[in-house]
Design a protein around this motif. Structure first.
Motif, PDB file in Angstrom:
ATOM      1  N   UNK A   9       0.858  -1.189   0.000  1.00  0.00           N
ATOM      2  CA  UNK A   9       0.000   0.000   0.000  1.00  0.00           C
ATOM      3  C   UNK A   9       0.889   1.231   0.000  1.00  0.00           C
ATOM      4  N   UNK A  10       0.689   2.109  -0.980  1.00  0.00           N
ATOM      5  CA  UNK A  10       1.476   3.344  -1.060  1.00  0.00           C
ATOM      6  C   UNK A  10       0.716   4.480  -0.379  1.00  0.00           C
ATOM      7  N   UNK A  11       1.389   5.155   0.536  1.00  0.00           N
ATOM      8  CA  UNK A  11       0.790   6.286   1.249  1.00  0.00           C
ATOM      9  C   UNK A  11       1.512   7.567   0.863  1.00  0.00           C
ATOM     10  N   UNK A  12       0.752   8.567   0.467  1.00  0.00           N
ATOM     11  CA  UNK A  12       1.342   9.845   0.064  1.00  0.00           C
ATOM     12  C   UNK A  12       1.359  10.815   1.241  1.00  0.00           C
ATOM     13  N   UNK A  13       2.141  11.881   1.090  1.00  0.00           N
ATOM     14  CA  UNK A  13       2.207  12.902   2.134  1.00  0.00           C
ATOM     15  C   UNK A  13       0.821  13.492   2.386  1.00  0.00           C
ATOM     16  N   UNK A  55      -1.627  12.061   3.821  1.00  0.00           N
ATOM     17  CA  UNK A  55      -2.664  11.049   3.948  1.00  0.00           C
ATOM     18  C   UNK A  55      -2.599  10.423   5.341  1.00  0.00           C
ATOM     19  N   UNK A  56      -3.666   9.693   5.703  1.00  0.00           N
ATOM     20  CA  UNK A  56      -3.684   8.996   6.986  1.00  0.00           C
ATOM     21  C   UNK A  56      -4.019   7.533   6.759  1.00  0.00           C
ATOM     22  N   UNK A  57      -3.284   6.657   7.435  1.00  0.00           N
ATOM     23  CA  UNK A  57      -3.526   5.220   7.339  1.00  0.00           C
ATOM     24  C   UNK A  57      -4.082   4.705   8.660  1.00  0.00           C
ATOM     25  N   UNK A  58      -4.870   3.632   8.554  1.00  0.00           N
ATOM     26  CA  UNK A  58      -5.370   2.936   9.744  1.00  0.00           C
ATOM     27  C   UNK A  58      -4.839   1.514   9.726  1.00  0.00           C
ATOM     28  N   UNK A  59      -4.327   1.070  10.883  1.00  0.00           N
ATOM     29  CA  UNK A  59      -3.869  -0.300  11.054  1.00  0.00           C
ATOM     30  C   UNK A  59      -4.535  -0.873  12.302  1.00  0.00           C
ATOM     31  N   UNK A  60      -5.204  -2.006  12.149  1.00  0.00           N
ATOM     32  CA  UNK A  60      -5.952  -2.594  13.246  1.00  0.00           C
ATOM     33  C   UNK A  60      -5.040  -3.282  14.262  1.00  0.00           C
ATOM     34  N   UNK A  76      -7.623  10.479   2.554  1.00  0.00           N
ATOM     35  CA  UNK A  76      -6.722  10.763   1.435  1.00  0.00           C
ATOM     36  C   UNK A  76      -6.141  12.163   1.473  1.00  0.00           C
ATOM     37  N   UNK A  77      -6.753  13.054   2.250  1.00  0.00           N
ATOM     38  CA  UNK A  77      -6.222  14.410   2.372  1.00  0.00           C
ATOM     39  C   UNK A  77      -6.651  14.979   3.722  1.00  0.00           C
ATOM     40  N   UNK A  78      -5.724  15.067   4.659  1.00  0.00           N
ATOM     41  CA  UNK A  78      -6.023  15.603   5.983  1.00  0.00           C
ATOM     42  C   UNK A  78      -6.179  17.112   5.874  1.00  0.00           C
ATOM     43  N   UNK A 137     -13.282   9.509   9.554  1.00  0.00           N
ATOM     44  CA  UNK A 137     -12.967   8.321   8.744  1.00  0.00           C
ATOM     45  C   UNK A 137     -14.245   7.583   8.369  1.00  0.00           C
ATOM     46  N   UNK A 138     -15.132   7.381   9.355  1.00  0.00           N
ATOM     47  CA  UNK A 138     -16.388   6.672   9.098  1.00  0.00           C
ATOM     48  C   UNK A 138     -17.229   7.395   8.050  1.00  0.00           C
ATOM     49  N   UNK A 139     -17.315   8.721   8.177  1.00  0.00           N
ATOM     50  CA  UNK A 139     -18.100   9.508   7.224  1.00  0.00           C
ATOM     51  C   UNK A 139     -17.543   9.391   5.818  1.00  0.00           C
ATOM     52  N   UNK A 140     -16.215   9.498   5.692  1.00  0.00           N
ATOM     53  CA  UNK A 140     -15.590   9.436   4.376  1.00  0.00           C
ATOM     54  C   UNK A 140     -15.754   8.055   3.753  1.00  0.00           C
ATOM     55  N   UNK A 141     -15.554   7.003   4.544  1.00  0.00           N
ATOM     56  CA  UNK A 141     -15.707   5.647   4.025  1.00  0.00           C
ATOM     57  C   UNK A 141     -17.155   5.382   3.634  1.00  0.00           C
ATOM     58  N   UNK A 142     -18.087   5.878   4.438  1.00  0.00           N
ATOM     59  CA  UNK A 142     -19.505   5.682   4.158  1.00  0.00           C
ATOM     60  C   UNK A 142     -19.905   6.386   2.862  1.00  0.00           C
ATOM     61  N   UNK A 143     -19.429   7.613   2.679  1.00  0.00           N
ATOM     62  CA  UNK A 143     -19.738   8.354   1.451  1.00  0.00           C
ATOM     63  C   UNK A 143     -19.135   7.660   0.232  1.00  0.00           C
ATOM     64  N   UNK A 144     -17.919   7.141   0.405  1.00  0.00           N
ATOM     65  CA  UNK A 144     -17.245   6.474  -0.711  1.00  0.00           C
ATOM     66  C   UNK A 144     -18.029   5.242  -1.160  1.00  0.00           C
TER      67      UNK A 144
END
Length: 277
Positions: free
Chosen positions: A63-67, A69-74, A119-121, A157-164
């Motif tokens: 997984x490539x992460x750009x400047x 951005x925010x990642x989640x790891x469980x 994808x963009x904080x 995060x939940x809102x963005x994932x839900x909209x996506x």
């Protein structure tokens, strides 16, 4: 670990505990972090504030992460991160660790692999993350402030994932989803018409989206509002609540409440008052 997707977490009661946040500098540490062979002991949100990175899962998925951005790891997963574009004079990442459980105390996770969750904080969220780190530099941390910021992060995060998800798979009934979430008075047939689909197709797709029928979704959320009104300091009567939530009459409201909660509204209020005492 029970998996509850970000989309479902959007309207699920859950708890954040044992938070910690800090800034990180990766150049002095060889630009590498590895959790391979040592599963994560907490959930992680990682903001790539001034760098990018390559995240490789235990199974080899990259997984490539750009400047910015925010990642989640469980919690419990294994992966490694190779950081790019780091330097010695400013922080590279901000990390937030926490534990997460559902209302019954069972550990939960939205997804069991690393993902880019934002994808963009934006500047407001970035400021909140900076405040979060600042709190943990103090001798005494204001936990309500810390917890509220992490809930805000997870809510975003939940809102963005839900909209996506809604935009992709359920785009044709998106307007109907919005109407039901806003507790519209329109009938299901009228909502389907606004979406330009048949009522049968709308019901089937909404069931797939929410895990329940449109009517059950509407009634369940109205009953949750009823509980809040019953426990408010305004001392609403059963009749006033039934009218406020647009039930046809008190009998219909009480019958629906008992069907979904197992007890009558009055018994629910009595039980909650006894708990408080």
């Amino acid at each position: 670990m029970k998996v509850i997707s970000f989309e479902k977490l959007y309207n699920t009661e859950f708890y954040i505990t044992q938070p910690i946040a800090k800034t990180q500098y990766w150049a002095p540490r060889g630009n590498l972090y590895s959790a391979l062979g040592k599963p994560k002991i907490s959930h992680t949100l990682l903001w790539f504030k001034n760098c990018s990175a390559t995240i490789t899962s235990k199974d080899g998925t990259v997984l490539e992460a750009e400047q910015n951005q925010m990642a989640y790891m469980a919690k419990g997963i294994e992966y490694k991160v190779e950081f790019h574009g780091t330097n010695f004079d400013k922080e590279d990442t901000v990390v937030v660790h926490f534990q997460m459980t559902d209302a019954e105390g069972e550990e939960i996770a939205p997804v069991l692999k690393p993902i880019i969750c934002i994808k963009n904080v934006d500047p407001a969220l970035a400021a909140s993350l900076d405040i979060l780190c600042e709190e943990f530099r103090k001798n005494i941390v204001c936990m309500p402030e810390v917890i509220s910021i992490i809930y805000r992060l997870m809510a975003t995060v939940c809102q963005k994932q839900k909209r996506r998800t809604t935009r992709k798979k359920f785009s044709c009934i998106r307007r109907g989803i919005e109407l039901l979430e806003q507790d519209s008075d329109l009938s299901i047939a009228e909502i389907a018409e606004q979406c330009g689909v048949s009522e049968c197709y709308f019901r089937r797709l909404f069931q797939e989206y929410s895990g329940e029928s449109p009517m059950n979704f509407r009634q369940r959320h109205r009953i949750e509002k009823a509980k809040q009104l019953l426990l408010s300091d305004e001392h609403y009567t059963i009749g006033e609540i039934a009218e406020e939530l647009r039930f046809s009459d008190i009998y219909h409201f009480s019958k629906t409440f008992k069907k979904l909660c197992g007890i009558s509204p009055n018994k629910f209020l009595q039980n909650e008052m006894e708990k408080a005492n």
